[in-house]
Design an enzyme around this catalytic site. Sequence first.
Site, short mmCIF file in Angstrom:
data_model
loop_
_atom_site.label_atom_id
_atom_site.label_comp_id
_atom_site.label_asym_id
_atom_site.label_seq_id
_atom_site.Cartn_x
_atom_site.Cartn_y
_atom_site.Cartn_z
N ASN B 402 45.52 38.30 24.89
CA ASN B 402 44.57 37.29 25.34
C ASN B 402 43.13 37.81 25.29
O ASN B 402 42.38 37.45 24.39
CB ASN B 402 44.95 36.81 26.75
CG ASN B 402 44.17 35.59 27.18
OD1 ASN B 402 43.21 35.19 26.53
ND2 ASN B 402 44.58 34.97 28.26
N ASP B 403 42.78 38.69 26.23
CA ASP B 403 41.39 39.17 26.29
C ASP B 403 40.96 39.85 24.99
O ASP B 403 39.79 39.76 24.60
CB ASP B 403 41.23 40.15 27.45
CG ASP B 403 41.37 39.45 28.80
OD1 ASP B 403 41.21 38.21 28.83
OD2 ASP B 403 41.66 40.12 29.79
#
Lengths: 107, 475
Positions: B402-403
Amino acid sequence: MTLTIPALIAAITLFVMAIFLGFELITKVPPTLHTPLMSGSNAISGISIVGALFLSNVAFTGGSTALSGWLAFAALVLATVNVVGGFAVTGRMMGMIAGRKRDKDPS
Amino acid sequence: MSFDPALLDLGYVVSAVLFIVGLKNLGHPRTAPRGNRIGALAMLIAVLTTLAVMQSRGDGIIGWPLILGGMGLGTAIGLLMAYRVKMTQVPEMVALLNGFGGAASALVALSEVVGRVQRNDLPEGLALWVAWLAIGLSALVGWATLTGSLVAMFKLMGGITLFGRWIRTPTWGPAWLNIVKVVVAVAIVGLIVTSVVQPGNLWIVAAIVALSCLLGVLVVLPIGGADMPVVVSLLNAMSGIAAAFTGFILNNSVLIVAGSLVGASGLILTFIMCKAMNRRLVDVLFSSFGGGPADTVTRTKVGSDPDEVAMLLDGAQKVIVVPGYGMAVSQAQHAVREFAELLRDTYGTEVLYAIHPVAGRMPGHMNVLLAEAQVPYELQIELDEANNQFATCDLVLVLGANDTVNPAARSGEGPLAGMPILNVDQAPVVVVIKRSLSVGYAGVDNDLFYMNKTMMLFGDGKKMMGELNAAIKDA
């Protein structure tokens, strides 16, 4: 045990030199190795097992210092876990890295 | 000339040299396994030398049951942990072991001070200053390492189950907490100096222990999970320093050398990691990251299904897999390799793996997992190379990341600002396998998920990969 100034200077010299050596030892490390390197050097920091061993013995020469003895015993157990667990888990990770290197060679 | 037992200390020289060689070897891919073995050998020599020195002094070893019992117990626990642990949980285990190392040094210092006070055997003059300063510093660094490592471990785990309820590890740290940290640290240093003036007062020692434990918690608590690898690395360096201080207490050369080596090299590794994440150590330690209020996700995105993705993969030339922590938790690495082999055998697709330096919970985490699934090393490409290749590939499969793929990092604002990311949004098609749209560690909503070219496959990584593989076989 009396501590002389030359002995203290020698210890400080060792300390400072080892720190400089440590700075120089690790330069470029590929990200793959960050975790194994960390866990390997973590196992080395279990060197306090040496101190724990000395005190586990000394504690009982006086006979009456049970508390000090138990503290040393706890230190010994934790340091041994750190050393054995650290080297073993690093070895496991290395085994995987080495394993894939061998797979690669024949091709 | 008879043998002087003092010469036994030469064993420590051998041990110290081997530690240096071992550490040097650990830093290079080819020699790393050997480095680990050399390190273990050095430790064995250090322990044997210690036993020999103890046997040669005074009454010799009188605490055998205690010594053998302690080492036996520690070995059993250590081996059990090392061979039971799942590869996904290695970061947590390293954090825990690291805490043990710090605690061991701190306990050695405590045992020494308690023993000397109770035996009424206090050193004098210079020896008192050196011993008590070293005891205090060892306690400070050691106890803080223990509590800091424990907090770090729980952060890596995400939380704990207490009484059947999942409790998330909190991240809390208002700006004023930094002042509290400094005050506590100064107070500890003050207490250490006081302890030299009143060497027989164990209450001062108790206060040092308590405050040091508190300091470890205060330092790690505000740091977000994404920065935990850096923190664990820093704590590793600290446990080395703690061991070096115990070397001054016992006037033991190998403790000083090995401890300082780990301390210094650990600090360098910490900086290397920070660089990989484009973060400064000061920022990691003093400005809370990912601890702010997480974005609440208000947008929605319709999920796709594996058959649809399988159709897109038909005839693909190049596919890049971007693994993240989701692959680790769901143990999807074997399914990923199977996916790559299927594509290669069916369409002759080239499948590469783009590894972000901090993907997962620790640097190299993804490489270790992929290695476990026997994914060839040369197919795992690093950040810069990957970013050159996204534009020319047919499809990117993001698996539980995600990040590390969040375009918000390029905007220069928010918690992710400045972190180098994998620019997967440059690929023509992006498939994301994730359990939900929820935010990552940094707490930032991810625009990538809502792009038109992005297809979301909602579900557990391993399960979804299995379904995707089945769909490719059927296609």
